[in-house]
Write a protein that holds these residues in place. Structure first.
Motif, short mmCIF file in Angstrom:
data_model
loop_
_atom_site.label_atom_id
_atom_site.label_comp_id
_atom_site.label_asym_id
_atom_site.label_seq_id
_atom_site.Cartn_x
_atom_site.Cartn_y
_atom_site.Cartn_z
N ILE A 1 -4.43 2.38 -2.32
CA ILE A 1 -3.74 2.44 -3.61
C ILE A 1 -2.43 1.69 -3.41
CG2 ILE A 1 -2.59 3.93 -5.29
CD1 ILE A 1 -4.61 6.11 -4.54
N THR A 2 -2.18 0.72 -4.27
CA THR A 2 -1.02 -0.15 -4.10
C THR A 2 0.08 0.14 -5.11
OG1 THR A 2 -1.82 -1.87 -5.60
CG2 THR A 2 -2.57 -1.97 -3.29
N LEU A 3 1.24 -0.43 -4.84
CA LEU A 3 2.35 -0.32 -5.78
C LEU A 3 1.97 -0.95 -7.12
CD1 LEU A 3 5.28 0.40 -6.39
CD2 LEU A 3 5.97 -1.79 -5.36
N GLY A 4 1.14 -2.00 -7.07
CA GLY A 4 0.68 -2.62 -8.30
C GLY A 4 -0.10 -1.65 -9.18
N HIS A 5 -0.94 -0.82 -8.56
CA HIS A 5 -1.67 0.19 -9.32
C HIS A 5 -0.70 1.14 -10.01
CE1 HIS A 5 -5.06 -0.62 -6.26
NE2 HIS A 5 -5.40 -1.18 -7.41
N MET A 6 0.34 1.53 -9.27
CA MET A 6 1.32 2.44 -9.85
C MET A 6 2.09 1.78 -10.99
SD MET A 6 2.88 4.41 -6.51
CE MET A 6 3.74 5.61 -7.54
N LEU A 7 2.44 0.51 -10.81
CA LEU A 7 3.20 -0.18 -11.85
C LEU A 7 2.40 -0.31 -13.14
CD1 LEU A 7 4.83 -3.01 -9.70
CD2 LEU A 7 5.97 -1.03 -10.72
N LEU B 1 1.60 8.79 -8.43
CA LEU B 1 0.87 8.69 -7.17
C LEU B 1 -0.08 9.87 -6.99
CD1 LEU B 1 0.33 7.06 -4.68
CD2 LEU B 1 2.28 8.17 -3.55
N ASP B 2 0.35 11.07 -7.36
CA ASP B 2 -0.54 12.23 -7.28
C ASP B 2 -1.81 12.00 -8.10
OD1 ASP B 2 1.08 13.63 -5.59
OD2 ASP B 2 1.85 15.03 -7.10
N GLN B 3 -1.64 11.48 -9.30
CA GLN B 3 -2.80 11.30 -10.16
C GLN B 3 -3.71 10.19 -9.64
OE1 GLN B 3 -2.83 11.75 -14.33
NE2 GLN B 3 -0.77 12.62 -14.39
N LEU B 4 -3.13 9.11 -9.14
CA LEU B 4 -3.97 8.05 -8.58
C LEU B 4 -4.75 8.54 -7.37
CD1 LEU B 4 -1.60 4.96 -8.91
CD2 LEU B 4 -3.75 5.33 -10.14
N VAL B 5 -4.12 9.33 -6.52
CA VAL B 5 -4.82 9.89 -5.36
C VAL B 5 -5.94 10.81 -5.83
CG1 VAL B 5 -4.57 11.49 -3.42
CG2 VAL B 5 -2.89 9.67 -3.75
N GLN B 6 -5.64 11.66 -6.80
CA GLN B 6 -6.66 12.58 -7.31
C GLN B 6 -7.83 11.80 -7.93
OE1 GLN B 6 -4.45 15.00 -10.04
NE2 GLN B 6 -3.18 15.90 -8.42
N GLN B 7 -7.52 10.78 -8.69
CA GLN B 7 -8.57 10.00 -9.34
C GLN B 7 -9.43 9.26 -8.32
OE1 GLN B 7 -6.26 7.65 -11.99
NE2 GLN B 7 -6.15 9.24 -13.57
N GLU B 8 -8.79 8.70 -7.30
CA GLU B 8 -9.56 8.00 -6.28
C GLU B 8 -10.47 8.97 -5.54
OE1 GLU B 8 -11.36 5.15 -4.37
OE2 GLU B 8 -9.82 4.74 -5.89
N ALA B 9 -9.95 10.16 -5.23
CA ALA B 9 -10.78 11.15 -4.56
C ALA B 9 -11.96 11.56 -5.43
CB ALA B 9 -9.93 12.38 -4.19
N LEU B 10 -11.69 11.74 -6.73
CA LEU B 10 -12.77 12.09 -7.66
C LEU B 10 -13.78 10.95 -7.78
CD1 LEU B 10 -10.65 13.78 -10.48
CD2 LEU B 10 -12.49 14.89 -9.19
N VAL C 1 0.85 -1.20 0.00
CA VAL C 1 0.00 0.00 0.00
C VAL C 1 0.88 1.24 0.00
CG1 VAL C 1 -1.73 1.30 1.28
CG2 VAL C 1 -1.86 -1.20 1.18
N VAL C 2 0.62 2.13 -0.94
CA VAL C 2 1.41 3.36 -1.04
C VAL C 2 0.60 4.59 -0.64
CG1 VAL C 2 2.99 2.46 -2.79
CG2 VAL C 2 0.84 3.54 -3.51
N ALA C 3 -0.72 4.46 -0.59
CA ALA C 3 -1.58 5.56 -0.16
C ALA C 3 -2.95 4.98 0.15
CB ALA C 3 -1.69 6.63 -1.23
N THR C 4 -3.70 5.71 0.98
CA THR C 4 -5.08 5.34 1.28
C THR C 4 -5.94 6.58 1.14
OG1 THR C 4 -4.35 3.64 2.84
CG2 THR C 4 -6.64 4.35 2.99
N VAL C 5 -7.02 6.47 0.38
CA VAL C 5 -7.91 7.59 0.15
C VAL C 5 -9.31 7.18 0.57
CG1 VAL C 5 -8.82 9.24 -1.55
CG2 VAL C 5 -6.49 8.33 -1.79
N GLY C 6 -9.83 7.80 1.62
CA GLY C 6 -11.18 7.49 2.08
C GLY C 6 -11.37 6.02 2.40
N GLY C 7 -10.34 5.38 2.92
CA GLY C 7 -10.44 3.96 3.26
C GLY C 7 -10.10 3.02 2.13
#
Length: 284
Positions: free
Chosen positions: A42-48, A71-80, A33-39
């Motif tokens: 987001i994993t390293l696999g998602h980034m890869l 990672l910034d974009q994945l966090v933004q997308q998950e929040a959206l 896990v590299v980040a958590t957004v609202g529970g």
């Protein structure tokens, strides 16, 4: 296959930060896990997966820049995706179904295509294609290329008067072979434009043609020699044969799967094909 992310933000590319240390004793995995957004993790696999699908212009960026941007974009997308404005419409649901189907199909194709082909299979394919095949005839010809029929007729008259073909070609031919005395070297059937090829195939060795018109101008052709084409060495066509065998086996594999599957289709014409233009149906 379309990627969900196609570019990095300008801010991410501009800022270079050190790779964050993973707070684990073991080496990171795709499940790290590299980040958590609202529970939602987001994993390293998602980034890869994002990294693997980046456009070519981003492939050479340093890992720390890529890390920050991805990672910034994945966090933004998950929040959206968790926002009140994000709803799983019919368009989204169908797109996800298509994407999953395509990805699984790609995995199956990759697995089938990865099977090794034996030397014996390649040799058999070579023998079937070339051993008893009629390879046809090859031609060694020279030509003089000029702009008008009148110029070509004058060239023919000059040659019939005893002028040396190569010397005339060097002097008058406008084609790239002119400096080489008009020599085109050896070529096989279908390698020249049709009027030129047809003229050469109807000539006797040592003769000179009447003017021949093509889209390049007017040609006066001399047929220097002919020979029977030989089959290429196996090593020269190995990659080609391998690709053909893989394609044939893959088609057989896919056709077999479809034949074994319980498939039903609508009858031809039962649905007006013009409905494919009604993209608004995805908004229902």
């Amino acid at each position: 296959m379309p990627n969900f992310i196609t570019h990095l933000s300008a801010a991410a590319v501009a800022v270079t930060l050190a790779l964050p240390a993973v707070a684990q004793d073991d080496a990171p995995t795709a499940d790290t896990v590299v980040a958590t957004v609202g529970g939602t993790d987001i994993t390293l696999g998602h980034m890869l997966m994002v990294r693997a699908g980046l456009p070519e212009q981003y492939q050479q960026l340093p890992p720390d820049v890529l890390w920050t941007g991805i990672l910034d974009q994945l966090v933004q997308q998950e929040a959206l995706s968790q926002s009140d404005d994000a709803t799983e419409t019919k368009r989204v649901t169908i797109a996800l179904e298509n994407e999953r189907r395509a990805l699984l199909a790609s995995e199956a194709v990759a697995a089938a295509a990865s099977q090794d082909l034996s030397d014996a299979a390649i040799q058999e394919a070579y023998d079937a294609k070339y051993a008893n095949a009629e390879m046809g005839k090859e031609f060694d010809a020279s030509h003089i290329l000029v702009e008008t029929e009148e110029e070509a007729q004058a060239v023919v008259a000059e040659l019939e008067g005893g002028a040396d073909f190569a010397a005339v070609a060097k002097e008058k031919s406008t084609g790239p072979s002119g400096p080489n005395g008009g020599s085109l070297g050896w070529f096989g059937a279908g390698m020249m434009v049709a009027p030129f090829q047809e003229a050469v195939e109807g000539m006797e060795v040592g003769t000179i043609s009447a003017p021949v018109q093509t889209q390049f101008g007017w040609h006066v052709i001399k047929l220097n020699d002919t020979r029977t084409a030989e089959a290429p060495p196996l090593d020269e066509v190995r990659e080609e044969l391998t690709a053909e065998l893989r394609d044939a086996r893959l088609k057989e594999y896919i056709d077999g799967l479809v034949a074994e599957a319980d498939v039903s289709r609508t009858e031809p014409g039962s649905i007006d094909a013009s409905v494919l233009n009604q993209l608004d149906l995805l908004e229902e």
